[in-house]
Design a protein around this motif. Structure first.
Motif, short mmCIF file in Angstrom:
data_model
loop_
_atom_site.label_atom_id
_atom_site.label_comp_id
_atom_site.label_asym_id
_atom_site.label_seq_id
_atom_site.Cartn_x
_atom_site.Cartn_y
_atom_site.Cartn_z
N ILE A 191 0.53 -1.40 0.34
CA ILE A 191 -0.06 0.17 0.11
C ILE A 191 1.52 1.42 -0.03
O ILE A 191 1.81 1.33 0.84
CB ILE A 191 -0.69 -0.50 1.54
N GLU A 192 0.50 2.07 -0.15
CA GLU A 192 1.01 3.45 -0.72
C GLU A 192 0.72 4.48 0.89
O GLU A 192 2.25 5.32 0.87
CB GLU A 192 0.99 4.03 -1.40
N HIS A 193 0.03 4.65 1.36
CA HIS A 193 -0.55 5.08 2.40
C HIS A 193 -1.36 3.88 3.61
O HIS A 193 -2.64 3.31 2.79
CB HIS A 193 -1.03 6.60 2.39
N PRO A 194 -1.52 4.28 4.80
CA PRO A 194 -2.52 3.94 5.62
C PRO A 194 -4.56 3.83 5.22
O PRO A 194 -4.20 4.94 5.44
CB PRO A 194 -2.04 3.98 6.96
N GLY A 195 -4.84 3.27 5.02
CA GLY A 195 -6.67 3.25 5.08
C GLY A 195 -6.54 3.17 3.04
O GLY A 195 -8.06 3.68 2.99
N GLN A 196 -5.35 2.63 2.67
CA GLN A 196 -5.32 2.72 1.04
C GLN A 196 -6.73 2.24 0.46
O GLN A 196 -6.72 0.85 0.91
CB GLN A 196 -4.30 2.89 0.29
N ILE A 197 -8.01 2.50 -0.32
CA ILE A 197 -8.53 1.51 -0.73
C ILE A 197 -7.66 0.39 -1.99
O ILE A 197 -8.11 0.94 -2.98
CB ILE A 197 -10.54 2.20 -1.45
N VAL A 198 -7.98 -0.72 -2.20
CA VAL A 198 -6.74 -1.91 -2.78
C VAL A 198 -7.81 -2.27 -3.53
O VAL A 198 -7.13 -2.63 -4.67
CB VAL A 198 -5.89 -2.70 -1.85
N GLY A 199 -9.60 -2.12 -3.43
CA GLY A 199 -10.23 -2.96 -4.76
C GLY A 199 -11.10 -2.67 -4.00
O GLY A 199 -11.78 -2.87 -3.34
N TYR A 200 -13.20 -3.82 -4.58
CA TYR A 200 -13.74 -3.47 -4.00
C TYR A 200 -14.05 -5.35 -3.88
O TYR A 200 -13.47 -5.59 -5.56
CB TYR A 200 -15.06 -3.13 -4.90
N ALA A 201 -15.26 -5.31 -3.44
CA ALA A 201 -16.11 -7.01 -3.55
C ALA A 201 -17.32 -7.02 -3.93
O ALA A 201 -18.36 -6.53 -3.09
CB ALA A 201 -15.02 -7.45 -2.32
N ASP A 202 -17.62 -6.89 -5.11
CA ASP A 202 -19.01 -7.26 -5.41
C ASP A 202 -19.44 -9.23 -5.06
O ASP A 202 -19.46 -9.80 -5.83
CB ASP A 202 -18.70 -6.98 -6.92
#
Length: 434
Positions: A288-299
């Motif tokens: 990750i680039e920073h804490p709390g980064q959204i890395v994707g989505y689960a549909d």
């Protein structure tokens, strides 16, 4: 031993029901007949899993033979064999069905379409709720990392000629690698890697860009502590002849759909008291680039089957059968080759064959665990159906005593149920496996 290091969520949980198979009253179909249909579903699923395990057993035998005998089988031939076996397993997953309903491709459990590099769906429990459009965002506060040990001294002709032994220890296991007089950096890494694999240690050996010996645990997370020693040099030890402890790994930390999730290595698991994602298991092995980064989505879509718990068909719980195929088996299993799931295994090199064997054996254990769970549910439903028949139409609470498994009576109960159901059994269970 469970196939996963964490506690795998159970398939069936008695709360938060969504629409599913046999929702509401169905004319002419009693709760007992519905239960018998669920028994048929579980038996068909169990038979398909048995066939998958047979395919995996043949793959295991093939890989073991090529490794133990060190046969000179071309990598292309090995890869073709593995691809064909994986195709057979996928076909079994797609073909398992009951009355037109697919059972092992996720359409009787939890389906998830993932977006985001390095983010993978592993499994979902009966408690997982379908997501809204766009899916659940997956936010990572801390990426997982493995335990690692980097030697302070460069590996070169001079240091290798001075060194006689490397010792690597993890728990009660220890590997002693004796260097040959003709050892060079390449042979050191290859020989040490094979010694680690033969000892069953989940560690990988390599050289850093600047030529230092690196040992790294194959599994992400905090559970992979180990130590290493070089007897005469600082190839591995800070001080020759003394053990150096590996830098500890870290478990992933994050949220799924803004809800708390447990981190275990690279696995994110929705906690039991979550409102929407309880028992949803994802894996993320990236950075990750920073804490709390959204890395994707689960549909996510919950497709589990509703199961009646009383004679009036008022109380229900959900049976959620996970998708079982090469894409979902052995996700996140530690390996040096970078395979993220069973579908990626190869045999072009000795290391790849070692890692492929590891993933195949892990997949077998996953199917054993799932088969045992399904058999438990099958016996439970048979027992419940007989109780409902014997008690008439009076409502009965399904507590622990009602759902208790009695394995010694399972065969007799199944036969009793078949005799008692009569025409309902014939109509609902006609697709049941022998």
């Amino acid at each position: 031993m469970k196939a996963y290091a964490f506690q795998v969520p159970k398939l069936l949980e008695p709360r938060r029901i969504e629409p599913g198979l046999w929702e509401g009253p169905v004319p002419g179909v009693s709760p007992v007949a519905k239960l018998e249909g669920c028994v048929s579903i579980l038996q068909i699923t169990g038979a398909s899993l048995k066939h998958m395990r047979s395919e995996l057993s043949e793959m295991e035998a093939f890989l073991k033979t090529s490794l133990e005998n060190r046969t000179n089988v071309p990598g292309s031939l090995t890869n073709s064999y593995l691809v064909e076996r994986l195709r057979q397993i996928k076909a079994l997953s797609e073909s398992a069905s009951f009355q037109g309903r697919a059972l092992l491709n996720g359409k009787s459990g939890v389906l998830a379409n993932m977006t985001g590099e390095g983010l993978r769906f592993v499994r979902g429990s009966a408690l997982v709720q379908s997501s809204n459009a766009g899916g659940y965002p997956v936010a990572i506060e801390r990426a997982a990392k493995p335990a690692s040990l980097v030697g302070p001294e460069l590996v070169n002709t001079q240091t290798l000629s001075a060194e006689s032994m490397l010792v690597i220890a993890q728990g009660q296991q220890e590997v002693r690698y004796r260097l040959s007089q003709t050892e060079d950096p390449k042979s050191l890494v290859a020989g040490l890697q094979r010694a680690l694999w033969q000892a069953g240690l989940e560690l990988s050996a390599c050289l850093s860009v600047d030529g230092r010996l690196v040992l790294m645990h194959n599994r992400l997370g905090s559970g992979g502590n180990f130590k290493g020693m070089s007897l005469n040099t600082r190839i591995l030890s800070n001080e020759p002849g003394e053990f150096s402890q590996a830098d500890p790994g870290e478990d992933i930390k994050g949220r799924i759909g803004m809800e708390k999730a447990l981190g275990d290595g690279g696995f994110l698991i929705g906690v039991p008291d979550s409102k929407r994602v309880a028992g949803l298991v994802l894996h993320y092995g990236g950075k990750i680039e920073h804490p709390g980064q959204i890395v994707g989505y689960a549909d996510v879509a919950q497709k589990g089957i509703l199961v009646p718990l009383d004679a009036n068909d008022e109380r229900k719980e959900r049976l959620s059968i996970p998708a079982v195929n090469p894409k979902t088996l052995s996700v996140g299993v530690a390996n040096q080759s970078g395979f993220t799931a069973l579908e990626e295994i190869k045999g072009s090199s000795e290391i790849e064959r070692m890692d492929s064997l590891k993933l195949v054996k892990n997949a077998q254990q996953e199917l054993v665990d799932l088969s045992e769970e399904l058999k438990w549910k099958e016996n439970t439903y048979v027992d419940l159906a007989i109780k409902l028949l014997r008690q008439g139409i009076a409502p009965q609470e399904a507590g622990e005593e009602l759902l208790e498994l009695r394995a010694d009576k399972a065969t007799k109960m199944a036969q009793d149920l078949k005799n008692m159901l009569g025409s309902d059994f014939h109509n609902i269970g006609q697709d049941r496996l022998a």
